[in-house]
Design a protein around this motif. Structure first.
Motif, mmCIF file in Angstrom:
data_model
loop_
_atom_site.group_PDB
_atom_site.id
_atom_site.type_symbol
_atom_site.label_atom_id
_atom_site.label_comp_id
_atom_site.label_asym_id
_atom_site.label_seq_id
_atom_site.Cartn_x
_atom_site.Cartn_y
_atom_site.Cartn_z
ATOM 1 N N GLU A 213 0.821 -1.211 0.000
ATOM 2 C CA GLU A 213 0.000 0.000 0.000
ATOM 3 C C GLU A 213 0.858 1.266 0.000
ATOM 4 N N LEU A 214 1.942 1.279 0.786
ATOM 5 C CA LEU A 214 2.774 2.475 0.912
ATOM 6 C C LEU A 214 3.754 2.657 -0.238
ATOM 7 N N TYR A 215 4.351 1.541 -0.705
ATOM 8 C CA TYR A 215 5.443 1.638 -1.672
ATOM 9 C C TYR A 215 5.242 0.827 -2.944
ATOM 10 N N GLY A 216 4.118 0.107 -3.046
ATOM 11 C CA GLY A 216 3.877 -0.712 -4.219
ATOM 12 C C GLY A 216 4.762 -1.953 -4.271
ATOM 13 N N ILE A 217 5.214 -2.428 -3.104
ATOM 14 C CA ILE A 217 6.070 -3.607 -3.027
ATOM 15 C C ILE A 217 5.262 -4.759 -2.444
ATOM 16 N N ASP A 218 5.015 -5.768 -3.264
ATOM 17 C CA ASP A 218 4.292 -6.947 -2.807
ATOM 18 C C ASP A 218 5.320 -7.940 -2.283
ATOM 19 N N MET A 219 5.483 -7.973 -0.978
ATOM 20 C CA MET A 219 6.523 -8.795 -0.349
ATOM 21 C C MET A 219 6.384 -10.271 -0.714
ATOM 22 N N GLU A 220 5.180 -10.795 -0.696
ATOM 23 C CA GLU A 220 4.972 -12.210 -1.000
ATOM 24 C C GLU A 220 5.257 -12.503 -2.468
ATOM 25 N N ALA A 221 4.789 -11.649 -3.370
ATOM 26 C CA ALA A 221 5.006 -11.871 -4.797
ATOM 27 C C ALA A 221 6.481 -11.769 -5.161
ATOM 28 N N ASN A 222 7.236 -10.978 -4.393
ATOM 29 C CA ASN A 222 8.670 -10.820 -4.647
ATOM 30 C C ASN A 222 9.495 -11.888 -3.945
ATOM 31 N N GLY A 223 8.843 -12.873 -3.337
ATOM 32 C CA GLY A 223 9.546 -13.995 -2.732
ATOM 33 C C GLY A 223 10.184 -13.697 -1.385
ATOM 34 N N GLN A 224 9.746 -12.645 -0.715
ATOM 35 C CA GLN A 224 10.306 -12.325 0.592
ATOM 36 C C GLN A 224 9.818 -13.323 1.630
ATOM 37 N N HIS A 225 10.752 -13.813 2.429
ATOM 38 C CA HIS A 225 10.419 -14.771 3.488
ATOM 39 C C HIS A 225 11.567 -14.811 4.489
ATOM 40 N N ASN A 226 11.318 -15.398 5.643
ATOM 41 C CA ASN A 226 12.382 -15.575 6.624
ATOM 42 C C ASN A 226 13.484 -16.426 6.024
ATOM 43 N N LYS A 227 14.719 -16.102 6.373
ATOM 44 C CA LYS A 227 15.864 -16.822 5.831
ATOM 45 C C LYS A 227 16.790 -17.280 6.948
ATOM 46 N N LEU A 228 17.479 -18.366 6.694
ATOM 47 C CA LEU A 228 18.536 -18.807 7.589
ATOM 48 C C LEU A 228 19.770 -17.945 7.358
ATOM 49 N N ILE A 229 20.622 -17.822 8.361
ATOM 50 C CA ILE A 229 21.872 -17.071 8.212
ATOM 51 C C ILE A 229 22.652 -17.585 7.008
ATOM 52 N N THR A 230 22.657 -18.894 6.803
ATOM 53 C CA THR A 230 23.407 -19.489 5.691
ATOM 54 C C THR A 230 22.826 -19.134 4.327
ATOM 55 N N ASP A 231 21.588 -18.641 4.285
ATOM 56 C CA ASP A 231 20.941 -18.270 3.024
ATOM 57 C C ASP A 231 21.147 -16.799 2.656
ATOM 58 N N ILE A 232 21.756 -16.037 3.554
ATOM 59 C CA ILE A 232 21.953 -14.611 3.313
ATOM 60 C C ILE A 232 23.306 -14.409 2.623
ATOM 61 N N PRO A 233 23.339 -13.657 1.523
ATOM 62 C CA PRO A 233 24.630 -13.412 0.857
ATOM 63 C C PRO A 233 25.547 -12.576 1.737
ATOM 64 N N ASP A 234 26.827 -12.563 1.416
ATOM 65 C CA ASP A 234 27.794 -11.768 2.160
ATOM 66 C C ASP A 234 27.393 -10.294 2.094
ATOM 67 N N VAL A 235 27.406 -9.629 3.230
ATOM 68 C CA VAL A 235 26.975 -8.227 3.301
ATOM 69 C C VAL A 235 28.029 -7.377 3.997
ATOM 70 N N ASP A 236 27.980 -6.069 3.755
ATOM 71 C CA ASP A 236 28.886 -5.118 4.387
ATOM 72 C C ASP A 236 28.267 -4.467 5.619
ATOM 73 N N ILE A 237 26.954 -4.295 5.586
ATOM 74 C CA ILE A 237 26.237 -3.575 6.633
ATOM 75 C C ILE A 237 25.144 -4.473 7.196
ATOM 76 N N VAL A 238 25.037 -4.504 8.521
ATOM 77 C CA VAL A 238 23.989 -5.278 9.175
ATOM 78 C C VAL A 238 23.214 -4.342 10.095
ATOM 79 N N ILE A 239 21.905 -4.342 9.926
ATOM 80 C CA ILE A 239 21.018 -3.591 10.811
ATOM 81 C C ILE A 239 20.055 -4.588 11.432
ATOM 82 N N SER A 240 20.046 -4.654 12.746
ATOM 83 C CA SER A 240 19.101 -5.499 13.463
ATOM 84 C C SER A 240 17.925 -4.621 13.868
ATOM 85 N N MET A 241 16.733 -5.145 13.721
ATOM 86 C CA MET A 241 15.542 -4.400 14.119
ATOM 87 C C MET A 241 15.171 -4.683 15.570
#
Length: 79
Positions: free
Chosen positions: A3-31
């Motif tokens: 509704e706010l940004y036109g991003i359909d999280m489910e259609a874009n395949g967003q889901h919980n991931k295991l640490i091993t499924d996350i690509p190498d990153v430079d920045i980490v933000i915990s919510m």
């Protein structure tokens, strides 16, 4: 998000991931969201300690989404 940004999280395949499924990153933000997030050892790490809007109404979700947006913009401007 849709509704706010036109991003359909489910259609874009967003889901919980295991640490091993996350690509190498430079920045980490915990919510935090009243849960225990693992520390994955990156040079830039921050914990925003946001309230978890789970089981709350849309108004609470929107408040958290807006807070995340503001913090992302501030972070972008400092990097």
């Amino acid at each position: 998000m849709n509704e706010l940004y036109g991003i359909d999280m489910e259609a874009n395949g967003q889901h919980n991931k295991l640490i091993t499924d996350i690509p190498d990153v430079d920045i980490v933000i915990s919510m935090e969201c009243n849960s225990n997030c693992p520390f994955i050892g990156r040079s830039f790490y921050d914990n925003w300690r946001l309230d978890d809007p789970t089981r709350k109404d849309d108004v609470d979700f929107i408040k958290v989404i807006r807070e995340i947006e503001e913090r992302i913009i501030r972070l972008k401007n400092t990097l």
